[in-house]
Design a protein around this motif. Structure first.
Motif, PDB file in Angstrom:
ATOM      1  N   ILE A 133       0.863  -1.177   0.000  1.00  0.00           N
ATOM      2  CA  ILE A 133       0.000   0.000   0.000  1.00  0.00           C
ATOM      3  C   ILE A 133       0.902   1.231   0.000  1.00  0.00           C
ATOM      4  CG2 ILE A 133      -0.181   0.033   2.535  1.00  0.00           C
ATOM      5  CD1 ILE A 133      -3.002   1.217   2.208  1.00  0.00           C
ATOM      6  N   LEU A 134       0.509   2.248  -0.743  1.00  0.00           N
ATOM      7  CA  LEU A 134       1.260   3.504  -0.797  1.00  0.00           C
ATOM      8  C   LEU A 134       0.606   4.508   0.137  1.00  0.00           C
ATOM      9  CD1 LEU A 134       1.653   3.577  -4.661  1.00  0.00           C
ATOM     10  CD2 LEU A 134       3.590   3.546  -3.069  1.00  0.00           C
ATOM     11  N   VAL A 135       1.440   5.271   0.854  1.00  0.00           N
ATOM     12  CA  VAL A 135       0.928   6.268   1.798  1.00  0.00           C
ATOM     13  C   VAL A 135       1.439   7.645   1.415  1.00  0.00           C
ATOM     14  CG1 VAL A 135       0.842   7.018   4.207  1.00  0.00           C
ATOM     15  CG2 VAL A 135       0.808   4.568   3.653  1.00  0.00           C
ATOM     16  N   ALA A 136       0.509   8.565   1.141  1.00  0.00           N
ATOM     17  CA  ALA A 136       0.871   9.926   0.714  1.00  0.00           C
ATOM     18  C   ALA A 136       1.089  10.809   1.938  1.00  0.00           C
ATOM     19  CB  ALA A 136      -0.229  10.499  -0.175  1.00  0.00           C
ATOM     20  N   ALA A 137       2.330  10.811   2.453  1.00  0.00           N
ATOM     21  CA  ALA A 137       2.663  11.650   3.611  1.00  0.00           C
ATOM     22  C   ALA A 137       3.338  12.952   3.188  1.00  0.00           C
ATOM     23  CB  ALA A 137       3.562  10.871   4.578  1.00  0.00           C
ATOM     24  N   SER A 161      -4.475   8.487   1.737  1.00  0.00           N
ATOM     25  CA  SER A 161      -4.172   9.915   1.885  1.00  0.00           C
ATOM     26  C   SER A 161      -5.225  10.556   2.766  1.00  0.00           C
ATOM     27  CB  SER A 161      -4.149  10.598   0.514  1.00  0.00           C
ATOM     28  OG  SER A 161      -5.436  10.577  -0.076  1.00  0.00           O
ATOM     29  N   ILE A 162      -4.900  11.762   3.282  1.00  0.00           N
ATOM     30  CA  ILE A 162      -5.858  12.535   4.083  1.00  0.00           C
ATOM     31  C   ILE A 162      -5.916  13.955   3.536  1.00  0.00           C
ATOM     32  CG2 ILE A 162      -5.524  11.144   6.174  1.00  0.00           C
ATOM     33  CD1 ILE A 162      -3.683  13.381   7.229  1.00  0.00           C
ATOM     34  N   GLU A 163      -6.949  14.688   3.915  1.00  0.00           N
ATOM     35  CA  GLU A 163      -7.108  16.059   3.443  1.00  0.00           C
ATOM     36  C   GLU A 163      -6.243  17.042   4.239  1.00  0.00           C
ATOM     37  OE1 GLU A 163      -8.865  16.995   0.782  1.00  0.00           O
ATOM     38  OE2 GLU A 163      -9.393  14.903   0.419  1.00  0.00           O
ATOM     39  N   GLN A 165      -3.087  18.756   6.425  1.00  0.00           N
ATOM     40  CA  GLN A 165      -1.632  18.872   6.255  1.00  0.00           C
ATOM     41  C   GLN A 165      -0.932  18.375   7.525  1.00  0.00           C
ATOM     42  OE1 GLN A 165      -0.507  22.844   5.006  1.00  0.00           O
ATOM     43  NE2 GLN A 165      -0.931  22.357   2.878  1.00  0.00           N
ATOM     44  N   ASP A 166      -1.050  17.078   7.750  1.00  0.00           N
ATOM     45  CA  ASP A 166      -0.461  16.446   8.937  1.00  0.00           C
ATOM     46  C   ASP A 166       0.206  15.144   8.498  1.00  0.00           C
ATOM     47  OD1 ASP A 166       0.100  15.107  11.315  1.00  0.00           O
ATOM     48  OD2 ASP A 166      -1.630  15.967  12.355  1.00  0.00           O
ATOM     49  N   ALA A 167       1.514  15.224   8.290  1.00  0.00           N
ATOM     50  CA  ALA A 167       2.253  14.073   7.765  1.00  0.00           C
ATOM     51  C   ALA A 167       2.207  12.883   8.711  1.00  0.00           C
ATOM     52  CB  ALA A 167       3.707  14.469   7.488  1.00  0.00           C
ATOM     53  N   MET A 168       2.304  13.149  10.032  1.00  0.00           N
ATOM     54  CA  MET A 168       2.287  12.063  11.018  1.00  0.00           C
ATOM     55  C   MET A 168       0.935  11.344  10.998  1.00  0.00           C
ATOM     56  SD  MET A 168       4.179  10.482  13.211  1.00  0.00           S
ATOM     57  CE  MET A 168       5.479  11.618  13.724  1.00  0.00           C
ATOM     58  N   LYS A 169      -0.126  12.128  10.933  1.00  0.00           N
ATOM     59  CA  LYS A 169      -1.470  11.544  10.904  1.00  0.00           C
ATOM     60  C   LYS A 169      -1.665  10.708   9.639  1.00  0.00           C
ATOM     61  CE  LYS A 169      -6.299  12.825  11.664  1.00  0.00           C
ATOM     62  NZ  LYS A 169      -7.240  13.947  11.892  1.00  0.00           N
ATOM     63  N   ALA A 170      -1.141  11.202   8.518  1.00  0.00           N
ATOM     64  CA  ALA A 170      -1.251  10.467   7.251  1.00  0.00           C
ATOM     65  C   ALA A 170      -0.490   9.146   7.332  1.00  0.00           C
ATOM     66  CB  ALA A 170      -0.708  11.318   6.104  1.00  0.00           C
ATOM     67  N   ALA A 171       0.729   9.194   7.877  1.00  0.00           N
ATOM     68  CA  ALA A 171       1.566   7.991   7.966  1.00  0.00           C
ATOM     69  C   ALA A 171       0.943   6.950   8.891  1.00  0.00           C
ATOM     70  CB  ALA A 171       2.958   8.367   8.454  1.00  0.00           C
ATOM     71  N   LEU A 172       0.462   7.396  10.072  1.00  0.00           N
ATOM     72  CA  LEU A 172      -0.138   6.458  11.027  1.00  0.00           C
ATOM     73  C   LEU A 172      -1.467   5.915  10.497  1.00  0.00           C
ATOM     74  CD1 LEU A 172       0.663   8.315  14.372  1.00  0.00           C
ATOM     75  CD2 LEU A 172       1.816   6.312  13.418  1.00  0.00           C
ATOM     76  N   GLY A 173      -2.206   6.785   9.802  1.00  0.00           N
ATOM     77  CA  GLY A 173      -3.460   6.331   9.197  1.00  0.00           C
ATOM     78  C   GLY A 173      -3.200   5.289   8.116  1.00  0.00           C
ATOM     79  N   GLY A 174      -2.140   5.484   7.351  1.00  0.00           N
ATOM     80  CA  GLY A 174      -1.754   4.522   6.319  1.00  0.00           C
ATOM     81  C   GLY A 174      -1.367   3.179   6.910  1.00  0.00           C
ATOM     82  N   LEU A 175      -0.712   3.224   8.063  1.00  0.00           N
ATOM     83  CA  LEU A 175      -0.302   1.993   8.750  1.00  0.00           C
ATOM     84  C   LEU A 175      -1.533   1.215   9.223  1.00  0.00           C
ATOM     85  CD1 LEU A 175       2.132   0.363   9.699  1.00  0.00           C
ATOM     86  CD2 LEU A 175       2.182   1.748  11.781  1.00  0.00           C
ATOM     87  N   GLU A 176      -2.520   1.930   9.767  1.00  0.00           N
ATOM     88  CA  GLU A 176      -3.761   1.282  10.210  1.00  0.00           C
ATOM     89  C   GLU A 176      -4.534   0.708   9.021  1.00  0.00           C
ATOM     90  OE1 GLU A 176      -4.687   0.594  13.340  1.00  0.00           O
ATOM     91  OE2 GLU A 176      -2.686   1.379  13.779  1.00  0.00           O
ATOM     92  N   ALA A 177      -4.532   1.461   7.915  1.00  0.00           N
ATOM     93  CA  ALA A 177      -5.223   0.989   6.699  1.00  0.00           C
ATOM     94  C   ALA A 177      -4.567  -0.279   6.169  1.00  0.00           C
ATOM     95  CB  ALA A 177      -5.196   2.083   5.630  1.00  0.00           C
ATOM     96  N   ALA A 178      -3.246  -0.349   6.292  1.00  0.00           N
ATOM     97  CA  ALA A 178      -2.511  -1.535   5.837  1.00  0.00           C
ATOM     98  C   ALA A 178      -2.902  -2.757   6.669  1.00  0.00           C
ATOM     99  CB  ALA A 178      -1.015  -1.288   5.936  1.00  0.00           C
ATOM    100  N   LYS A 179      -3.002  -2.568   7.980  1.00  0.00           N
ATOM    101  CA  LYS A 179      -3.371  -3.676   8.865  1.00  0.00           C
ATOM    102  C   LYS A 179      -4.806  -4.131   8.588  1.00  0.00           C
ATOM    103  CE  LYS A 179      -0.211  -2.224  12.554  1.00  0.00           C
ATOM    104  NZ  LYS A 179      -0.104  -1.558  13.867  1.00  0.00           N
ATOM    105  N   ALA A 180      -5.695  -3.151   8.388  1.00  0.00           N
ATOM    106  CA  ALA A 180      -7.102  -3.480   8.137  1.00  0.00           C
ATOM    107  C   ALA A 180      -7.280  -4.166   6.784  1.00  0.00           C
ATOM    108  CB  ALA A 180      -7.944  -2.202   8.183  1.00  0.00           C
ATOM    109  N   GLY A 181      -6.452  -3.789   5.809  1.00  0.00           N
ATOM    110  CA  GLY A 181      -6.571  -4.353   4.463  1.00  0.00           C
ATOM    111  C   GLY A 181      -5.643  -5.508   4.190  1.00  0.00           C
ATOM    112  N   ALA A 182      -5.005  -6.035   5.247  1.00  0.00           N
ATOM    113  CA  ALA A 182      -4.084  -7.186   5.127  1.00  0.00           C
ATOM    114  C   ALA A 182      -2.958  -6.918   4.126  1.00  0.00           C
ATOM    115  CB  ALA A 182      -4.855  -8.446   4.745  1.00  0.00           C
TER     116      ALA A 182
END
Length: 449
Positions: A133-137, A161-163, A165-182
């Motif tokens: 998965i790609l994460v737009a941080a 990605s998120i709307e 301008q919070d790189a940390m939130k985008a990165a952590l959100g991407g990590l959670e999305a990766a876990k949820a999407g296997a």
């Protein structure tokens, strides 16, 4: 790639090959020329100095002086030292098999090709059985998020990605999305700047500390030369990254970054990017790169690319058609598509020993398959099957439909006819048991006129 450096090194080594004996005088002259070649290629001064000193010391060793072919021994020494200075052995990507998801964080300056590399890496991992998965941080430049989304669609890899301008939130959100999407690999594209600044470094440092990536890769434009090395050092001093990615290597005629960066930052070059397409990414092998710099080609990489890109069943069927003289323009079109999958033609030619010297550089730069594809696509099925039926009016229609000139249509048809004649000659020689040589082919063509 590295044309200027390759030409100068080749000239210097040829001069040594013409010497009856190897001694301090001719080695001294050769080392002076090699040092000048390295410095003109924008190689770091300390790196160039050490490389030349090591080559000189080994070239004047007893094993070389007593060698049957000392000039060849020196070529081997130069090859070995170039390999060593670029890292010795390939260092693969470190993705722990038991850690899911593994995290790859990508950093670098704006314009270095960082976002495109993320997509290239995702496609490479996907081809190797991973589920990335790609994460737009890179949340400050809207174009970066859109670019990553577009590339993700091309390679069929999801982009988080998120709307805000919070790189940390985008990165952590991407990590959670990766876990949820296997997803088993998370690739985080971080923000870049036109130049190094404290805000960018602090953010990258915070992301590294929070994510604990398995791989932190620094992407740099190789055409920056010595400045690429300085930038790498600044990033490494702050982030202590794991490896380097050299981009735009196909446009680098000097080679300073490739030869300097490993020694200066003491981190391996893991990948090199040789084009803009999502397939244009290669693993960096120091020994193969040294051979290419010395004009020896890289036949191993060529074979690997062919194995990856070419459909073996189609290729065998095509070979059979060629030998039976049943090869038509539809087949020719299919072969072009397979060839394009292997990467840039310039890059492929550089891999074949001696071929890059036979094909002029200006001819390589002018190679363009699009007009050929357009011309063939503008033909009817019958015309592609039987090009001999294409008369003057048909040629005009094909030229108009393809947006080309009648002369270009004529040239393609002429070259295709010549290729078929050549294959007929090869086939006749093979059946007769005669050796396939230029002389025999010419004789066969003369007799069949």
């Amino acid at each position: 790639m590295f044309d200027n450096l390759s030409d100068k090194l080749e000239l210097t080594l040829k001069k040594l090959a013409g010497q009856a004996t190897i001694n301090e005088v001719n080695i001294g002259i050769a080392m002076r020329d090699i040092k000048r070649a390295l410095l003109s290629a924008d190689v770091n001064y300390k790196v160039a100095k050490k490389l030349v000193e090591d080559i000189r010391e080994k070239s004047l060793g007893e094993s070389v002086i007593k060698s049957v072919s000392p000039a060849q021994m020196i070529v081997k020494i130069v090859n070995d030292e170039l390999t060593e200075i670029m890292g010795g052995q390939n260092q693969p990507l470190n993705l722990p098999p038991k850690k899911i998801p593994a995290i790859v964080m990508v950093a670098g300056l704006q314009g270095s090709g960082k976002t495109t590399f993320c997509a290239k890496l995702a496609k490479r991992l996907k081809k190797n059985g991973k589920n990335p998965i790609l994460v737009a941080a890179d949340v400050y430049r809207p174009a970066a998020v859109e670019q990553l989304k577009t590339l993700g669609e091309q390679i069929d890899v999801p982009v988080f990605s998120i709307e805000e301008q919070d790189a940390m939130k985008a990165a952590l959100g991407g990590l959670e999305a990766a876990k949820a999407g296997a997803k088993d690999v998370v690739i985080v594209d971080t923000a870049g700047r036109l130049q190094i600044d404290e805000a960018m470094m602090a953010e990258a440092e915070a992301l590294k500390n929070r994510l604990s990536p398995d791989e932190l890769l620094f992407v740099v434009d190789s055409m920056m030369g010595q400045e690429a090395v300085n930038t790498a050092k600044a990033f490494n001093d702050r982030l202590d990254f794991d490896g380097v990615v050299l981009t735009k290597l196909d446009g680098d005629a000097r080679g300073g970054a490739a030869l300097s960066i490993r020694q200066v930052v003491e981190k391996p070059i893991k990948f090199m990017s040789v084009g803009e397409k999502v397939d244009d990414l290669d693993v960096f092998y120091p020994d193969r790169m040294a051979q290419r710099i010395l004009g020896m080609g890289d036949i191993v990489s060529f074979v690997e690319k062919a194995q990856e890109a070419l459909d073996l069943e189609k290729t065998m069927a095509m070979q059979s058609k060629l030998m039976k003289n049943e090869f038509d323009l539809d087949d020719f079109f299919d072969q072009l598509q397979q060839l394009k999958k292997m990467g840039s033609i310039q890059g492929l030619i550089e891999m074949v020993p001696g071929l890059n010297k036979m094909v002029p550089k200006q001819d390589l730069e002018n190679i363009n398959f699009k007009p050929i594809e357009a011309i063939i696509s503008s033909m009817t099925k019958q015309e592609r099957k039987h090009p001999e039926i294409i008369n003057g009016s048909r040629r005009k229609r094909i030229a108009l439909g393809s947006g080309t000139r009648v002369q270009e249509v004529n040239m393609l048809l002429k070259q295709f006819a010549e290729m078929k004649k050549m294959m007929r000659s090869v086939n006749r020689l093979a059946k007769s048991g005669r050796k396939i040589t230029t002389e025999n082919l010419a004789l066969d063509k003369f007799l069949k006129r």
